[in-house]
Design an enzyme around this catalytic site. Structure first.
Site, mmCIF file in Angstrom:
data_model
loop_
_atom_site.group_PDB
_atom_site.id
_atom_site.type_symbol
_atom_site.label_atom_id
_atom_site.label_comp_id
_atom_site.label_asym_id
_atom_site.label_seq_id
_atom_site.Cartn_x
_atom_site.Cartn_y
_atom_site.Cartn_z
ATOM 1 N N GLY A 89 20.550 -19.455 -4.852
ATOM 2 C CA GLY A 89 20.194 -19.009 -3.514
ATOM 3 C C GLY A 89 21.362 -19.142 -2.553
ATOM 4 O O GLY A 89 22.509 -19.024 -2.964
ATOM 5 N N LEU A 90 21.036 -19.383 -1.293
ATOM 6 C CA LEU A 90 22.043 -19.516 -0.245
ATOM 7 C C LEU A 90 22.978 -18.320 -0.180
ATOM 8 O O LEU A 90 24.189 -18.455 -0.116
ATOM 9 C CB LEU A 90 22.868 -20.794 -0.430
ATOM 10 C CG LEU A 90 22.166 -22.103 -0.063
ATOM 11 C CD1 LEU A 90 23.077 -23.268 -0.336
ATOM 12 C CD2 LEU A 90 21.745 -22.097 1.403
ATOM 13 N N CYS A 91 22.402 -17.135 -0.281
ATOM 14 C CA CYS A 91 23.248 -15.950 -0.131
ATOM 15 C C CYS A 91 22.535 -14.939 0.758
ATOM 16 O O CYS A 91 22.454 -13.767 0.447
ATOM 17 C CB CYS A 91 23.627 -15.363 -1.475
ATOM 18 S SG CYS A 91 22.277 -15.270 -2.632
ATOM 19 N N GLY A 92 22.021 -15.418 1.870
ATOM 20 C CA GLY A 92 21.426 -14.531 2.855
ATOM 21 C C GLY A 92 20.207 -13.826 2.305
ATOM 22 O O GLY A 92 19.417 -14.409 1.573
#
Lengths: 290, 133
Positions: A89-92
């Site tokens: 995750g952590l990709c907008g």
């Protein structure tokens, strides 16, 4: 009113977060460069493949002899959605926008009374789609252990899909992935791969081509290979998109953290000054009272 | 000697691009040499060595697996699923490929696929022999 110590702690924690997001952004930038050059290196092959297949397909009339990968099964009842997302995750909005596109597509098909089956490539898409389509998901393909996506990975996926197609498990397959336009623009895309959609280029119609072996036979060997190439391209585009999306998301996060630090430092300074002033007043009024 | 444009493309990268004198292809119905001015044709390839001659008496060998060649007025394009220049090739890599082909043979009962795997194994063994020279 938070105490000075609370404010100091909060500033320190935001600073630590900022360091992490900054590092992630730089890692994403380095990975993006690699992913982008891999995607670009794969492009000539896919383009050639398309041209050659287009030429072949334009010379063939669809009949009972046509391979089913091109002509389809003649039915349109069971749809297979292959949803390619990231493992992390952590990709907008990267994962959620692909999943949303797939979900809308699936809902539309279900409303039409069709059967929907889903294969997830990448854990994140599975996590999102599982909530609504738990009974539709037939397989999760995990690529987490893969550092650099190779042709072998695409081949394995293609083999699985082909096996299911041969077994008559579905009629139409659609591939969902994110097309890499630029670092800030990734476009979620749906592409139908079975039956193959080929654009007849008609360039070679004037030249007399010799085929060895027969045209139909070449087409039959090329179509499964084309499937692999399409999946490979989707995976590479996806990898580049993911890093691009992460890079801009982390850039934003770093900027937001900076703003937050600025604001909190101001509050901290203000309350420190208020405290000093208060103490001064206390001392002075104490002295005056004497 | 007249030259023509030759491109060798694998899914992961472009291996060769430029003007050459002659290319020997391991076509599925027998080896063939392509010179400049060849009639337009398309053929599938079997596993084997592709020999590129860019200057007389000098050849580069590349092992290709599963692909096809497209000859048209612009030159020759070879799309190979797997392409390994002979310099990068070692017995270990070939052994691995042979093992993979053998596994493919084991995995299927379809006579056509079995035959394809069988010929791939034979060709890889041949390539391994040829590498020693």
């Amino acid at each position: 009113m938070p105490s000075l110590k609370d404010l100091r702690n909060r500033i320190a924690s935001v600073k630590a977060t900022q360091k992490i997001t900054k590092a992630m952004q730089m890692v994403a930038a380095a990975k993006l460069r690699r992913a982008q050059s891999a995607a670009e290196a794969a492009r000539p092959y896919a383009e050639r493949m398309e041209v050659v297949l287009g030429n072949l397909a334009s010379g063939i009339t669809v009949g009972p002899e046509t391979p089913r990968l091109l002509a389809g099964t003649g039915a349109d009842q069971v749809h297979l959605l292959i949803v390619c997302t990231a493992e992390r995750g952590l990709c907008g909005a990267f994962n959620s926008s692909i999943a949303r596109l797939a979900r809308d597509h699936a809902n539309r098909l279900l409303a039409e009374g069709k059967t929907v089956k889903i294969i997830c490539v990448g854990k994140k898409g599975y996590d999102i789609l599982r909530r609504q389509f738990a009974q539709n998901i037939i397989e999760l393909i995990d690529l987490r252990s893969v550092r650099q996506i190779g042709f072998d990975n695409a081949e394995q996926i293609a083999q699985k899909i082909l096996g299911r197609f041969e077994a008559g498990e579905f009629d139409v397959a659609t591939l969902f992935y994110s097309r890499f336009r630029s670092v800030i623009a990734q476009i979620p895309t749906a592409q139908q791969i079975i039956p193959a959609q080929l654009e007849a280029t008609g360039v070679s119609s004037d030249a007399v081509y010799e085929y060895e072996p027969e045209e139909g036979e070449i087409l039959a060997t090329l179509l499964p290979r084309n499937l692999t190439v399409q999946i490979f391209r989707a995976l590479l585009e996806n990898a580049a998109s993911e890093q691009g999306a992460r890079m801009s998301a982390m850039d934003n996060a770093t900027r937001n953290a900076g703003e937050m630090i600025k604001k909190q430092t101001q509050t901290y300074n203000r309350s420190r000054q208020a405290m000093i002033t208060k103490e001064l007043i206390e001392i002075i009024s104490g002295a005056e009272a004497l | 000697m007249a030259t023509f444009n030759f491109e060798l493309v694998s899914p992961e990268r472009v291996l060769f691009s430029g003007a050459v004198d002659a290319v020997v292809l391991p076509a599925s119905e027998g080896d063939m040499t392509v010179l400049s001015g060849h009639a337009p044709m398309m053929t599938t390839l079997k596993t084997g060595f592709l020999v590129v001659t860019s200057t007389p008496g000098n050849g580069t060998r590349v092992l290709v697996r599963g692909g096809f060649a497209d000859i048209n007025q612009n030159g020759l394009t070879v799309l190979a699923e797997r392409a390994l220049p002979a310099e990068e090739l070692t017995h270990e890599i070939l052994d691995k490929e042979i093992l993979q082909a053998e596994m493919a043979w084991d995995a299927t009962n379809d006579p056509v696929a079995r035959q394809a795997a069988e010929s791939a194994i034979a060709q890889l063994r041949e390539a391994k022999e040829a590498l020693t020279y």
